[in-house]
Structure formats: C-alpha cells, structure tokens
Write a protein that holds these residues in place. Structure first.
Motif, short mmCIF file in Angstrom:
data_model
loop_
_atom_site.label_atom_id
_atom_site.label_comp_id
_atom_site.label_asym_id
_atom_site.label_seq_id
_atom_site.Cartn_x
_atom_site.Cartn_y
_atom_site.Cartn_z
N ASP A 38 0.86 -1.18 0.00
CA ASP A 38 0.00 0.00 0.00
C ASP A 38 0.90 1.24 0.00
N ASN A 40 0.25 4.23 0.34
CA ASN A 40 -0.06 5.19 1.42
C ASN A 40 0.67 4.84 2.71
N GLU A 41 0.97 3.54 2.88
CA GLU A 41 1.66 3.13 4.11
C GLU A 41 3.18 3.24 4.00
N THR A 44 4.51 7.63 1.84
CA THR A 44 3.98 8.96 2.17
C THR A 44 4.55 9.38 3.53
N GLY A 47 2.36 7.88 6.25
CA GLY A 47 2.64 6.46 6.52
C GLY A 47 3.87 6.33 7.40
N ARG A 50 3.10 7.14 10.93
CA ARG A 50 2.32 6.07 11.58
C ARG A 50 3.19 4.88 11.95
#
Ligand code: OAD
Length: 235
Positions: A38, A40-41, A44, A47, A50
């Motif tokens: 992914d 986005n994980e 980015t 990501g 996170r």
C-alpha cells in the motif's frame, strides 16, 4: 520526423522500466510493487509517521535488491551516450537505484531521491545510508532519532526541479524511457519540452498513459531498444 539525428541537447527521463530487466520491480505493472504494498503506508510522510519501522523495512528490502542488482545494457547505453556527449546529454531519473551511475553515467539527476542516502527528518542532514536503516539510529549531525530514507514520497516536492525545468526548456530532443506517465510532475515533462520546441520520443515496453503526446515511439524491452537507439545516435 527523424529521431536518429544527433540533437544538440538531449534530455532523457527514465523510470522503473529501465531497471526492470536488472531485477528491480516496477510499480504499476502486473506484480508491480504497488500491487503488493500500500503506497499510502510505505511512500507517504503520513505512513512514515504512523509506522516508521514498516517504511524502513520496505526500503531496506529495496536497498538490498538494488545492491544485488547489476546495470543492464540499457543503463550501459545511456551511460555511453552521456560520456560521449557530456555537455549535451542530461539524464533525469525517477528511479532511486544507482544503476546508471554504476554503468558509468557521469551525472544523474535523481528527482525522487536515492536509496543509498539517508535523511534526517529533524534537521535535514544527509549521509550515506547503511544497508539496513534503523528508525532508532541517531542522526550523525543532530543526534535525534528521525532517520528516514532520502526518498521523495507522495505529497512531497521532487528534487532538482529548477535544474530540470532549465534542461527541459533548452532541450532539442526529449526522450522518456520505461515510465508509465502516471506520476506528476515527471509525466508533464513531455509537454513542457514540446512547448519549448523539442522533438519527443517514447521508448517503452508498451504505450504509456502519455503516449499520444510524443512525436514518435519505439516499443520493446529497454535492454534492446535503448542500446539500438543510442547506437544510431552515436553512429
Ligand atoms: P511504473 O511502474 O509506473 O511504470 C513502469 C513502466 O515501465 C511501464 O510503462 C512499463 O510498461 C514499462 N516497462 C516495464 N518493463 C519494461 C522493460 N523491460 N523495458 C522497458 N519498459 C518497461 O514506474 P514509473 O513510471 O517509473 O515514485 O513510476 C513513477 C514513480 O511512481 C516512481 O518513481 C515511484 C512510483 O510511485 C515514488 O515512489 C515517489
């Protein structure tokens, strides 16, 4: 249009298709990296905030792939072309590998960063990345544990855009190699160069999303069509 005539200033944009035959995965093809991860994980800033360990794991694996890979005949041909006409050939790459340099290219503009470099998200210091990067590793300059790969992620501004714009405006021939034309600003370079009067050529396995914008195209594996095109130019 004659595309084999030596142009005065040649600007070449490369993408993942250039390194595909060296064993580095592309992003959007069948089995491409973005079909398995992914973005986005792992690509980015959000990501990374996170889950920095996951992002480092992803780029550590890619760094290992890259270190184990070898330049293919397409990298070697582009390096040969730049060495033959150093003042006339600008190599811009979206790739984060160093295969063009290892093939002997003199200067490569890495608009999406480099796997071999580390960046401190706290102070902006850059240094050579170890093979395995660790989110807890302190920055050699400021000592904070904010180490990230020196990669341009989605939502971030690509590197060297001023130099790239200058090269595109001065180009007589713009060539895109092994890129799907899905990611801007790189996907817009063909229009930028054409607007400034350059002829444009696509070299790719298959027509890209921006294929209709090019004056001419040749399709096939980069390891075959790029050396052939370079040989014609250097004849
Ligand atoms: P893509 O994966 O989007 O596109 C790869 C292109 O290479 C496709 O057009 C394929 O048809 C072509 N291709 C595949 N194998 C080839 C071969 N052997 N010879 C020639 N062409 C071949 O990769 P990019 O366009 O480079 O950014 O992707 C652009 C950016 O999107 C990347 O730099 C990366 C990605 O997300 C970031 O991670 C920021």
């Amino acid at each position: 249009m004659t595309i084999s005539m030596p142009a005065e200033r040649i600007v070449i944009l490369t993408g993942a298709g250039l390194s595909a035959e060296s064993g580095l995965g592309t992003f959007r093809d069948k089995d491409g990296l973005w079909t398995r991860y992914d973005l986005n994980e792992v690509a980015t800033p959000e990501g990374f905030a996170r889950n920095p360990a996951l992002v480092h794991e992803f780029y550590n694996a890619r760094r290992t792939n890259c270190l184990e890979a070898q330049p293919n005949p397409a990298h070697e041909a582009l390096a040969r072309l730049q060495r033959a006409w150093p003042e006339r050939v600008t190599l811009i790459t979206q790739n984060v590998d160093d295969l063009l340099e290892r093939a002997g290219a003199l200067e490569v503009i890495h608009m999406h960063g480099e796997l071999t470099r580390a960046l401190c998200a706290a102070c902006g210091h850059r240094w050579d990345a170890p093979r395995q990067m660790d989110p807890q590793a302190p920055c050699p300059a400021c000592g904070r544990a904010a180490t990230r790969p020196d990669i341009v992620w989605f939502g971030e501004y690509p590197y060297h855009m001023e130099a790239i714009d200058t090269a595109l405006r001065a180009a007589d021939l713009f060539v895109a190699i092994g890129t799907s034309g899905n990611v801007y600003p790189a996907a817009g370079f063909v229009q930028e160069a054409a607007t400034s009067g350059a002829r444009t050529l696509e070299l790719n396995l298959e027509p890209s999303a921006t294929a209709s914008l090019f004056d001419a195209a040749r399709f096939g594996p980069a390891s075959q069509i790029v050396p052939h095109w370079v040989a014609e130019l250097l004849e």
